[in-house]
Design a protein around this motif. Sequence first.
Motif, mmCIF file in Angstrom:
data_model
loop_
_atom_site.group_PDB
_atom_site.id
_atom_site.type_symbol
_atom_site.label_atom_id
_atom_site.label_comp_id
_atom_site.label_asym_id
_atom_site.label_seq_id
_atom_site.Cartn_x
_atom_site.Cartn_y
_atom_site.Cartn_z
ATOM 1 N N TYR A 16 -5.319 -6.439 -3.041
ATOM 2 C CA TYR A 16 -5.059 -5.409 -3.502
ATOM 3 C C TYR A 16 -5.217 -4.372 -2.860
ATOM 4 O O TYR A 16 -4.370 -3.344 -3.029
ATOM 5 C CB TYR A 16 -6.459 -5.214 -4.756
ATOM 6 N N ALA A 17 -6.193 -4.172 -1.966
ATOM 7 C CA ALA A 17 -5.453 -2.529 -1.161
ATOM 8 C C ALA A 17 -4.498 -3.119 -0.238
ATOM 9 O O ALA A 17 -4.208 -2.080 -0.045
ATOM 10 C CB ALA A 17 -7.151 -2.655 -0.190
ATOM 11 N N GLN A 18 -4.053 -4.290 0.148
ATOM 12 C CA GLN A 18 -3.155 -4.170 1.258
ATOM 13 C C GLN A 18 -1.603 -4.212 -0.052
ATOM 14 O O GLN A 18 -0.825 -3.844 0.627
ATOM 15 C CB GLN A 18 -3.004 -5.950 1.222
ATOM 16 N N PHE A 19 -1.727 -4.303 -0.888
ATOM 17 C CA PHE A 19 -0.755 -4.116 -2.123
ATOM 18 C C PHE A 19 -0.603 -2.732 -1.431
ATOM 19 O O PHE A 19 0.666 -2.246 -1.975
ATOM 20 C CB PHE A 19 -0.556 -4.384 -3.400
ATOM 21 N N HIS A 20 -1.488 -2.079 -1.999
ATOM 22 C CA HIS A 20 -1.430 -0.529 -2.915
ATOM 23 C C HIS A 20 -1.207 0.462 -1.123
ATOM 24 O O HIS A 20 -0.724 1.198 -0.851
ATOM 25 C CB HIS A 20 -2.596 -0.096 -3.024
ATOM 26 N N LEU A 21 -1.435 0.244 -0.037
ATOM 27 C CA LEU A 21 -1.634 0.402 1.336
ATOM 28 C C LEU A 21 -0.127 0.314 1.980
ATOM 29 O O LEU A 21 0.050 1.263 1.752
ATOM 30 C CB LEU A 21 -2.276 -0.372 2.322
ATOM 31 N N ALA A 22 0.596 -0.674 1.315
ATOM 32 C CA ALA A 22 1.708 -1.348 1.354
ATOM 33 C C ALA A 22 2.805 -0.027 0.579
ATOM 34 O O ALA A 22 3.906 -0.283 1.092
ATOM 35 C CB ALA A 22 2.243 -2.649 0.820
ATOM 36 N N LYS A 53 1.959 2.588 0.094
ATOM 37 C CA LYS A 53 2.111 3.770 0.573
ATOM 38 C C LYS A 53 3.031 3.678 1.605
ATOM 39 O O LYS A 53 3.130 4.677 2.541
ATOM 40 C CB LYS A 53 1.105 3.803 1.120
ATOM 41 N N GLY A 54 4.139 3.100 2.045
ATOM 42 C CA GLY A 54 4.970 2.298 3.149
ATOM 43 C C GLY A 54 4.249 2.065 4.540
ATOM 44 O O GLY A 54 4.338 3.095 5.585
ATOM 45 N N LEU A 55 2.811 2.326 4.472
ATOM 46 C CA LEU A 55 2.111 1.595 5.668
ATOM 47 C C LEU A 55 2.457 0.404 6.144
ATOM 48 O O LEU A 55 2.365 -0.514 5.348
ATOM 49 C CB LEU A 55 0.226 2.139 5.346
ATOM 50 N N ASP A 56 2.299 0.001 7.450
ATOM 51 C CA ASP A 56 2.821 -1.121 8.126
ATOM 52 C C ASP A 56 0.378 -1.821 7.518
ATOM 53 O O ASP A 56 -0.067 -1.183 8.416
ATOM 54 C CB ASP A 56 2.472 -1.387 9.149
ATOM 55 N N VAL A 57 0.961 -2.944 7.755
ATOM 56 C CA VAL A 57 -0.264 -3.560 6.938
ATOM 57 C C VAL A 57 -0.380 -5.051 7.172
ATOM 58 O O VAL A 57 0.317 -5.857 6.962
ATOM 59 C CB VAL A 57 -0.882 -3.755 5.385
ATOM 60 N N PHE A 58 -1.706 -5.508 8.052
ATOM 61 C CA PHE A 58 -1.646 -6.663 8.491
ATOM 62 C C PHE A 58 -2.580 -7.288 7.309
ATOM 63 O O PHE A 58 -3.915 -6.772 8.232
ATOM 64 C CB PHE A 58 -1.872 -6.900 9.836
ATOM 65 N N PHE A 59 -3.157 -9.057 6.673
ATOM 66 C CA PHE A 59 -4.095 -9.076 6.737
ATOM 67 C C PHE A 59 -3.671 -10.003 6.308
ATOM 68 O O PHE A 59 -3.534 -10.872 6.112
ATOM 69 C CB PHE A 59 -4.512 -9.070 4.588
#
Length: 138
Positions: A21-27, A29-35
Amino acid sequence: MALAPQQQWYVVYSKPTREAYAQFHLAQKGLDVFFPQLQVPARLPAHRALVPLFPNYLFVRLRMPDEYHAVVWCPGVKRVVSFNDTPAPVDDAVVEFLQRRATAAGVLPAHSTLTVGAQIQVATGPLAGLSGSIALST
C-alpha cells in the motif's frame, strides 16, 4: 547558485502489513521505490507464496530534505528510519545488490541447498549439539 540535493536511498518503515500500500502511494508521488519480496514455495494453499524480504520495510530514493514530508505523510508509511532524528541514508550498493537479484517487480526467488537425507547439526540455542537428517514431510 545552490546545487540541488542529491538523491539517496532511505529505508521507510510502513504500517503493519501495509508495505505494498505504501509502495503504491509513494510511486504515485513519482518516487523511486523498491519493495523486495521473497518468492517461497507454497506448501499449502493457505500459505502466501510472496512474503516481504524485510517485513514492514521498503527502500525509497529521496532528495532530503525536499521530499521528506511527501514520504512521512504518505498513506501506509509510519516513518523514515532515522538515528538521533536524522534520516539515515542506505549505501546505493546495498539496494543495487538486492535489485540485481530481483525481478523487475522486486521478487527474489528463494532457494535452498538443503536436500532430503542431508545430515545437519544444530549450532546454537537450547538444542545446540543435536544432530539429525532432513526428512521429507507429508
